[in-house]
Design a protein around this motif. Structure first.
Motif, PDB file in Angstrom:
ATOM      1  N   LEU A  59      36.734  21.769  27.925  1.00  0.00           N
ATOM      2  CA  LEU A  59      35.601  22.628  27.590  1.00  0.00           C
ATOM      3  C   LEU A  59      34.418  21.821  27.075  1.00  0.00           C
ATOM      4  N   ASP A  60      34.688  20.606  26.576  1.00  0.00           N
ATOM      5  CA  ASP A  60      33.619  19.736  26.103  1.00  0.00           C
ATOM      6  C   ASP A  60      32.665  19.324  27.223  1.00  0.00           C
ATOM      7  N   LEU A  61      33.065  19.542  28.485  1.00  0.00           N
ATOM      8  CA  LEU A  61      32.158  19.279  29.601  1.00  0.00           C
ATOM      9  C   LEU A  61      30.926  20.177  29.538  1.00  0.00           C
ATOM     10  N   GLY A  62      31.065  21.320  28.852  1.00  0.00           N
ATOM     11  CA  GLY A  62      29.927  22.202  28.654  1.00  0.00           C
ATOM     12  C   GLY A  62      29.735  23.266  29.718  1.00  0.00           C
ATOM     13  N   PHE A  63      30.770  23.510  30.516  1.00  0.00           N
ATOM     14  CA  PHE A  63      30.679  24.511  31.580  1.00  0.00           C
ATOM     15  C   PHE A  63      31.813  25.529  31.435  1.00  0.00           C
ATOM     16  N   PRO A  64      31.592  26.765  31.895  1.00  0.00           N
ATOM     17  CA  PRO A  64      32.677  27.759  31.875  1.00  0.00           C
ATOM     18  C   PRO A  64      33.898  27.217  32.618  1.00  0.00           C
ATOM     19  N   LEU A  65      35.086  27.572  32.117  1.00  0.00           N
ATOM     20  CA  LEU A  65      36.317  27.029  32.696  1.00  0.00           C
ATOM     21  C   LEU A  65      37.214  28.161  33.185  1.00  0.00           C
ATOM     22  N   LEU A  66      37.632  28.055  34.434  1.00  0.00           N
ATOM     23  CA  LEU A  66      38.581  28.996  35.042  1.00  0.00           C
ATOM     24  C   LEU A  66      39.975  28.393  34.954  1.00  0.00           C
ATOM     25  N   PHE A  67      40.931  29.195  34.513  1.00  0.00           N
ATOM     26  CA  PHE A  67      42.310  28.735  34.317  1.00  0.00           C
ATOM     27  C   PHE A  67      43.212  29.491  35.280  1.00  0.00           C
ATOM     28  N   GLY A  68      43.969  28.762  36.104  1.00  0.00           N
ATOM     29  CA  GLY A  68      44.799  29.416  37.112  1.00  0.00           C
ATOM     30  C   GLY A  68      46.239  28.939  37.107  1.00  0.00           C
ATOM     31  N   ALA A  69      47.070  29.584  36.306  1.00  0.00           N
ATOM     32  CA  ALA A  69      48.494  29.224  36.238  1.00  0.00           C
ATOM     33  C   ALA A  69      49.378  30.232  36.957  1.00  0.00           C
ATOM     34  N   SER A  70      48.799  31.264  37.508  1.00  0.00           N
ATOM     35  CA  SER A  70      49.552  32.435  37.942  1.00  0.00           C
ATOM     36  C   SER A  70      50.721  32.131  38.872  1.00  0.00           C
ATOM     37  N   ARG A  71      51.923  32.464  38.392  1.00  0.00           N
ATOM     38  CA  ARG A  71      53.172  32.394  39.157  1.00  0.00           C
ATOM     39  C   ARG A  71      53.508  30.992  39.656  1.00  0.00           C
ATOM     40  N   LYS A  72      52.889  29.969  39.136  1.00  0.00           N
ATOM     41  CA  LYS A  72      53.080  28.627  39.694  1.00  0.00           C
ATOM     42  C   LYS A  72      54.466  28.076  39.380  1.00  0.00           C
TER      43      LYS A  72
ATOM     44  N   ALA B 120      55.280  37.670  33.137  1.00  0.00           N
ATOM     45  CA  ALA B 120      55.118  37.591  31.680  1.00  0.00           C
ATOM     46  C   ALA B 120      54.649  36.203  31.262  1.00  0.00           C
ATOM     47  N   ALA B 121      55.215  35.170  31.877  1.00  0.00           N
ATOM     48  CA  ALA B 121      54.793  33.807  31.552  1.00  0.00           C
ATOM     49  C   ALA B 121      53.346  33.582  31.960  1.00  0.00           C
ATOM     50  N   THR B 122      52.955  34.157  33.086  1.00  0.00           N
ATOM     51  CA  THR B 122      51.563  34.042  33.522  1.00  0.00           C
ATOM     52  C   THR B 122      50.621  34.695  32.517  1.00  0.00           C
ATOM     53  N   VAL B 123      50.983  35.889  32.061  1.00  0.00           N
ATOM     54  CA  VAL B 123      50.158  36.583  31.067  1.00  0.00           C
ATOM     55  C   VAL B 123      50.032  35.747  29.806  1.00  0.00           C
ATOM     56  N   ALA B 124      51.141  35.146  29.368  1.00  0.00           N
ATOM     57  CA  ALA B 124      51.112  34.325  28.155  1.00  0.00           C
ATOM     58  C   ALA B 124      50.171  33.136  28.321  1.00  0.00           C
ATOM     59  N   THR B 125      50.244  32.448  29.467  1.00  0.00           N
ATOM     60  CA  THR B 125      49.360  31.299  29.677  1.00  0.00           C
ATOM     61  C   THR B 125      47.905  31.745  29.728  1.00  0.00           C
ATOM     62  N   SER B 126      47.657  32.918  30.302  1.00  0.00           N
ATOM     63  CA  SER B 126      46.283  33.420  30.415  1.00  0.00           C
ATOM     64  C   SER B 126      45.689  33.724  29.048  1.00  0.00           C
ATOM     65  N   VAL B 127      46.458  34.391  28.196  1.00  0.00           N
ATOM     66  CA  VAL B 127      45.966  34.712  26.852  1.00  0.00           C
ATOM     67  C   VAL B 127      45.739  33.432  26.052  1.00  0.00           C
ATOM     68  N   LEU B 128      46.670  32.486  26.143  1.00  0.00           N
ATOM     69  CA  LEU B 128      46.508  31.224  25.425  1.00  0.00           C
ATOM     70  C   LEU B 128      45.260  30.482  25.899  1.00  0.00           C
ATOM     71  N   ALA B 129      45.018  30.498  27.204  1.00  0.00           N
ATOM     72  CA  ALA B 129      43.842  29.806  27.740  1.00  0.00           C
ATOM     73  C   ALA B 129      42.556  30.443  27.244  1.00  0.00           C
ATOM     74  N   VAL B 130      42.505  31.767  27.278  1.00  0.00           N
ATOM     75  CA  VAL B 130      41.309  32.468  26.801  1.00  0.00           C
ATOM     76  C   VAL B 130      41.116  32.232  25.304  1.00  0.00           C
ATOM     77  N   ALA B 131      42.210  32.256  24.547  1.00  0.00           N
ATOM     78  CA  ALA B 131      42.123  32.007  23.109  1.00  0.00           C
ATOM     79  C   ALA B 131      41.663  30.583  22.810  1.00  0.00           C
ATOM     80  N   ALA B 132      41.902  29.668  23.759  1.00  0.00           N
ATOM     81  CA  ALA B 132      41.446  28.289  23.593  1.00  0.00           C
ATOM     82  C   ALA B 132      40.001  28.107  24.036  1.00  0.00           C
ATOM     83  N   GLY B 133      39.430  29.151  24.678  1.00  0.00           N
ATOM     84  CA  GLY B 133      38.028  29.078  25.068  1.00  0.00           C
ATOM     85  C   GLY B 133      37.743  29.188  26.550  1.00  0.00           C
ATOM     86  N   ALA B 134      38.770  29.422  27.378  1.00  0.00           N
ATOM     87  CA  ALA B 134      38.539  29.548  28.817  1.00  0.00           C
ATOM     88  C   ALA B 134      37.626  30.722  29.119  1.00  0.00           C
ATOM     89  N   TRP B 135      36.775  30.554  30.094  1.00  0.00           N
ATOM     90  CA  TRP B 135      35.852  31.609  30.552  1.00  0.00           C
ATOM     91  C   TRP B 135      36.594  32.714  31.279  1.00  0.00           C
TER      92      TRP B 135
END
Length: 316
Positions: free
Chosen positions: A231-244, A266-281
């Motif tokens: 996120l220090d790059l200064g641009f919105p970040l898309l996070f894609g862990a779904s079902r991987k 459920a694991a996908t949802v958990a990674t998504s919430v964690l990513a958003v809580a860390a600042g993902a766009w």
């Protein structure tokens, strides 16, 4: 010629797409790229061989119905892809890819469903924008097709630049890093610089660390844990862990077999919430409703942010 697309064709498309659609893309930037709430991108693979849902939406009617359903479930964008990028997948030609995605994008646009085009080819992206797509999601970050930056710059649309080192058949051999987070950050920085030099506006750029693309499970977890460094790059970040697959490996049963894709929601949802809580766009997911529900809980709870661990703070 650039990857089968002539300069004359690009010039015509620039006049037809770029100039005439800039105001609409500016609104897309306001509503999506600068959104104050997490953006959810729903996955719509119109391929016979994608790792999770290949073949389910190859029929036009089924694809459009699913795209509308994703929107109704809360997706802000429906990401339409016509070429599988799973590890080891064979490539298809541009005409086949375009034939898969363009009718779907036209129908969804007509139904008022915002779409993005998931492609590494400038020619396909160009045609998809003309058909009504709002954003280009390029898993190669512009590396696979040198004409992509020019197409995006001319159109004025948002562009997701994903970290990428090579096509699907070479992914495994390219998963070598000194420090995966530092290396991904540096390589994404190079892609950003190239896009800006090509004339892409800074407010149209989104980055993606490319989980699973030339990454081992350990690499994916490191990127997740140290997301603020990207996120220090200064641009919105898309996070894609779904079902991987690394989620399937984490959830392996007593017999050692990876959890099938259908059991990774459920694991996908958990990674998504964690990513958003860390600042993902935003997050790119197959299971849109579950993700939207979980993010609603996060927002109702005051949008708590993850604090850096003692290791990340450098404490003894």
């Amino acid at each position: 010629m650039l990857n089968g697309t002539s300069d004359a064709f690009l010039s015509v498309t620039t006049r037809a797409v770029g100039v005439g659609r800039r105001d609409r893309y500016r609104q897309v930037v306001t509503d999506l790229v600068r959104a104050r709430t997490p953006v959810v991108m729903g996955v719509l693979n119109v391929t016979p061989d994608s790792f999770s849902d290949g073949g389910r939406y190859a029929d036009l009617a089924a694809a459009v119905a699913h795209g509308v359903r994703l929107r109704d479930d809360g997706a802000h964008l429906v990401d339409v892809g016509g070429e599988s990028t799973r590890p080891g997948a064979d490539r298809v030609d541009a005409d086949t890819e375009a034939a898969r995605v363009l009718p779907v994008i036209r129908e969804l646009a007509a139904a008022g469903v915002p779409t993005s085009i998931d492609t590494t080819r400038a020619r396909v992206a160009e045609a998809a924008l003309a058909a009504g797509a709002d954003l280009v999601n390029d898993v190669s970050g512009g590396l696979a097709d040198p004409a992509m930056a020019r197409v995006v710059a001319a159109a004025g649309c948002p562009w997701v630049l994903m970290h990428w080192r090579g096509h699907a058949q070479r992914m495994a051999e390219l998963a070598s890093y000194v420090d995966v987070v530092g290396d991904v950050r540096a390589e994404l920085g190079q892609r950003i610089d190239e896009a800006l030099r090509a004339g892409v506006a800074a407010d149209r750029i989104v980055v993606d660390p490319g989980l699973g693309f030339a990454k081992t499970a350990a690499h994916n977890w490191a990127l997740t844990a140290r997301l603020p460094e990207l996120l220090d790059l200064g641009f919105p970040l898309l996070f894609g862990a779904s079902r991987k697959s690394y989620l399937g490996r984490l959830l392996a049963g007593p017999d050692g077999r990876d959890r099938p894709t259908a059991g990774r929601a459920a694991a996908t949802v958990a990674t998504s919430v964690l990513a958003v809580a860390a600042g993902a766009w935003g997050v790119r997911v197959h299971d849109v409703r579950d993700t939207v529900d979980a993010l609603a809980v996060w927002q109702a709870s005051g949008r708590p942010r993850l604090a850096p661990s003692t290791e990340q703070r450098g404490a003894p």
